[in-house]
Design an enzyme around this catalytic site. Structure first.
Site, PDB file in Angstrom:
ATOM      1  N   GLY A 179       0.851  -1.158  -0.174  1.00 54.16           N
ATOM      2  CA  GLY A 179       0.011  -0.093   0.012  1.00 54.16           C
ATOM      3  C   GLY A 179       0.689   1.193   0.095  1.00 54.16           C
ATOM      4  CG  HIS A 222      -9.160  -5.692  -3.479  1.00 55.00           C
ATOM      5  ND1 HIS A 222      -7.742  -5.124  -3.614  1.00 55.00           N
ATOM      6  CD2 HIS A 222      -8.963  -7.028  -3.427  1.00 55.00           C
ATOM      7  CE1 HIS A 222      -6.843  -6.244  -3.459  1.00 55.00           C
ATOM      8  NE2 HIS A 222      -7.670  -7.491  -3.515  1.00 55.00           N
ATOM      9  NE  ARG A 305       2.070 -11.916  -1.030  1.00 58.06           N
ATOM     10  CZ  ARG A 305       1.219 -11.694  -0.267  1.00 58.06           C
ATOM     11  NH1 ARG A 305       0.426 -12.521   0.108  1.00 58.06           N
ATOM     12  NH2 ARG A 305       0.686 -10.394  -0.283  1.00 58.06           N
ATOM     13  CB  VAL A 308      -3.507 -13.086   4.991  1.00 59.45           C
ATOM     14  CG1 VAL A 308      -4.395 -13.192   6.275  1.00 59.45           C
ATOM     15  CG2 VAL A 308      -2.252 -12.567   5.057  1.00 59.45           C
ATOM     16  NE  ARG A 351      -6.270  -9.945   6.266  1.00 58.35           N
ATOM     17  CZ  ARG A 351      -5.405  -9.774   5.396  1.00 58.35           C
ATOM     18  NH1 ARG A 351      -4.156  -9.195   6.033  1.00 58.35           N
ATOM     19  NH2 ARG A 351      -5.197 -10.225   4.274  1.00 58.35           N
TER      20      ARG A 351
HETATM   21  P1  ADP Z   1       0.301  -2.921  -3.060  1.00 56.96           P
HETATM   22  O1  ADP Z   1       1.280  -3.595  -3.951  1.00 56.96           O
HETATM   23  O2  ADP Z   1       1.123  -1.797  -2.453  1.00 56.96           O
HETATM   24  O3  ADP Z   1      -0.764  -3.670  -2.418  1.00 56.96           O
HETATM   25  P2  ADP Z   1      -1.904  -2.302  -5.243  1.00 56.96           P
HETATM   26  O4  ADP Z   1      -1.454  -1.886  -6.645  1.00 56.96           O
HETATM   27  O5  ADP Z   1      -2.302  -3.546  -4.924  1.00 56.96           O
HETATM   28  O6  ADP Z   1      -0.492  -1.937  -4.064  1.00 56.96           O
HETATM   29  O7  ADP Z   1      -2.773  -1.173  -4.648  1.00 56.96           O
HETATM   30  C1  ADP Z   1      -3.311  -1.380  -3.347  1.00 56.96           C
HETATM   31  C2  ADP Z   1      -4.445  -0.405  -3.091  1.00 56.96           C
HETATM   32  O8  ADP Z   1      -4.246   0.903  -3.742  1.00 56.96           O
HETATM   33  C3  ADP Z   1      -5.800  -1.036  -3.909  1.00 56.96           C
HETATM   34  O9  ADP Z   1      -6.249  -2.073  -3.370  1.00 56.96           O
HETATM   35  C4  ADP Z   1      -6.474   0.079  -3.955  1.00 56.96           C
HETATM   36  O10 ADP Z   1      -7.218   0.396  -2.823  1.00 56.96           O
HETATM   37  C5  ADP Z   1      -5.649   1.372  -4.409  1.00 56.96           C
HETATM   38  N1  ADP Z   1      -5.414   1.607  -5.862  1.00 56.96           N
HETATM   39  C6  ADP Z   1      -4.330   1.225  -6.644  1.00 56.96           C
HETATM   40  N2  ADP Z   1      -4.221   1.462  -7.859  1.00 56.96           N
HETATM   41  C7  ADP Z   1      -5.528   2.145  -7.978  1.00 56.96           C
HETATM   42  C8  ADP Z   1      -6.177   2.818  -8.856  1.00 56.96           C
HETATM   43  N3  ADP Z   1      -5.824   2.950 -10.287  1.00 56.96           N
HETATM   44  N4  ADP Z   1      -7.483   3.447  -8.447  1.00 56.96           N
HETATM   45  C9  ADP Z   1      -8.003   3.395  -7.353  1.00 56.96           C
HETATM   46  N5  ADP Z   1      -7.161   2.657  -6.295  1.00 56.96           N
HETATM   47  C10 ADP Z   1      -6.103   2.132  -6.511  1.00 56.96           C
END
Ligand code: ADP
Length: 463
Positions: A179, A222, A305, A308, A351
């Site tokens: 995040g 998500h 991987r 959780v 969790r």
């Molecule tokens: P990380 O690898 O840090 O978990 P992610 O790419 O999976 O990063 O993104 C984590 C979170 O950030 C997502 O679950 C969402 O909440 C937000 N996010 C990421 N990309 C977008 C996007 N294009 N639009 C809106 N929210 C986003």
């Protein structure tokens, strides 16, 4: 006729002793799967985890370093040395720590030990979010609008790209994770400062300054797809999960299936994920994460991987994902075909974290007493017990409470009951919050997006 090449490969990859390079509930969970498969287990620990319950039930138990994870759970040399000392034929990295470290996967395999996870190049491709996006576009997986290349340096080009995508956009670090390394930009005036800040953050936190930009979706859910692949070109997807209930991008409650998503909508996406796995020669378990908005799915990243939240998929599919993961690492073919995967009922996972339910500050200390729920359709994955000391060194996750019932409403009712039967004393936990959340009507109606939990928390605080 037997395939001689595969037979040699199979013989090479067979192992009878697994070192579990992790701690906490997942160390316990992996050990259980190993025992069911008749495999011997090696537990490792840091100084802080010497009293761990899974240490007592493992066939071997070694302390490999100090409480600080850098010296123990992230210490590749110490883990490999332990594997050699005990004669482990495989290493399971669990989640977090070294589980998505391509260099570790490579070092393990080079040492003649099976890495229970994908090969290094797959981890590296998916760990680079730009390369991952490119691979997904090639395989026909829908992605968030935006280029599949790194942001150029010149200001005019960057401004043009952002304008073409349309504001708001999100600047993301190619190597980002957890995040972090992301910044939302609502208007052109903010663009350059956001890029400069994210680039600096990326350089410091992830060792790579590469950034990319994509459309920022304002109210997505998500949704993720679990895949399972062997080395014989077989791959299946095991249905979908909704993990929209997040605080600071950390998942708090997960469920399977994602409510309101029909098989017609998700089916083509699942098949595209499986196709992507075949194209990149993926081995093991993995998760494709998507944002879902206005009826469309947008790939954001793949986790290479075990996750959780894997239990909610185990509950609905009836497939033991960790067992399957170990078997494919041994070179065995998948035990199921896609048309044999049938998901039924509804599952939730909560969790349970050792943290203050108001301030969210971690709460370390001794668990003086506890009661865990039991009954049909209830599962608790945990390593804690009365007298267990929660250490301040690691993640605050201390237990996962999982339920399964025929419908979503039944599963919610079961979770309410299971949460009320759970008691953990001596430390603070987020149990009061989880109990309140399962009384919430909006959540019950499935009307959530990734901002829902934080909005709900703000409302509770009267802001
Ligand atoms: P990380 O690898 O840090 O978990 P992610 O790419 O999976 O990063 O993104 C984590 C979170 O950030 C997502 O679950 C969402 O909440 C937000 N996010 C990421 N990309 C977008 C996007 N294009 N639009 C809106 N929210 C986003």
């Amino acid at each position: 006729m037997a395939d001689p090449v595969n037979e040699v490969y199979l013989a090479d990859r067979r192992f009878d002793r697994v070192l579990i390079a992790n701690r906490g509930e997942i160390a316990e969970r992996i050990q259980r799967a190993c025992r069911e498969l008749g495999l011997k287990t090696v537990a490792i620990c840091s100084e802080a985890d010497r009293q761990a319950s899974y240490g007592k039930t493992a066939d071997s138990f070694l302390c490999i370093g100090p409480s600080n994870a850098a010296g123990s759970y992230l210490n590749q040399d110490a883990i490999l040395l332990a594997a050699h000392l005990i004669g482990a034929g495989a290493i399971h990295p669990g989640y977090g720590f070294l589980s998505e470290n391509a260099a570790f996967s490579e070092a393990v395999e080079k040492a003649g030990i099976a890495f229970i996870g994908p090969e290094a190049p797959s981890i590296a491709t998916m760990g680079d979010k730009i390369a991952a996006k490119r691979a997904m576009i090639l395989a026909g997986v829908p992605c968030v609008p935006g280029p599949d290349t790194a942001l150029p340096d010149d200001t005019a080009s960057v401004e043009r790209i952002a304008r073409e995508i349309g504001y708001p956009v999100i600047i993301k670090a190619a190597g980002g994770g957890g995040g972090r390394g992301m910044r939302v930009v609502h208007e052109a005036e903010q663009l350059h400062q956001a890029i400069a800040l994210t680039r600096e953050e990326a350089r410091q936190a992830f060792g790579s300054a590469a950034l990319y930009v994509e459309k920022f979706l304002q109210h997505p859910r998500h949704i993720e797809i679990q895949v399972l692949c062997d080395i014989h070109d077989n791959a299946v997807w095991l249905g979908h999960r909704d993990c929209s209930m997040q605080r600071r991008h950390q998942k708090v409650v997960e469920e399977a299936p994602a409510p309101g998503i029909s098989a017609d909508m998700i089916g083509p996406v699942g098949l595209a994920c499986v196709e992507a796995c075949r194209q990149i020669g993926y081995r093991g378990v993995g998760t494709f994460e998507f944002l879902y908005e206005n009826g469309a799915f947008y790939f954001i990243e793949m986790n290479t991987r075990l996750q959780v939240e894997h239990p909610v998929t185990e509950m609905t599919s009836g497939i033991d994902i960790v067992r399957a993961q170990i078997m494919v690492a041994q070179g065995l073919p998948l035990e199921m075909r896609q048309d044999e995967v049938e998901c039924a009922g509804h599952s939730f996972e909560c969790r349970i974290n050792a943290e203050d339910p108001e301030s969210f500050l971690p709460s370390a200390g001794m668990i003086s007493d506890l009661a865990l729920p039991e009954g049909q359709g209830i599962r608790v994955d945990t390593h804690i017990h009365a007298g267990y000391r929660v250490s301040p060194y690691y993640d605050s996750l201390i237990a996962k409470l999982i339920v399964h019932a025929p419908t979503r409403a039944d599963a919610m009712a079961k979770m309410r009951e299971a949460l009320s039967a759970t008691r953990i004393e001596g430390i603070s936990t987020n149990l009061p919050l989880l109990r309140a959340l399962f009384e919430d009507e909006g959540f019950a109606r499935g009307e959530t997006d990734i901002h829902y939990l934080e909005q709900w928390l703000r409302q509770r605080r009267g802001q």
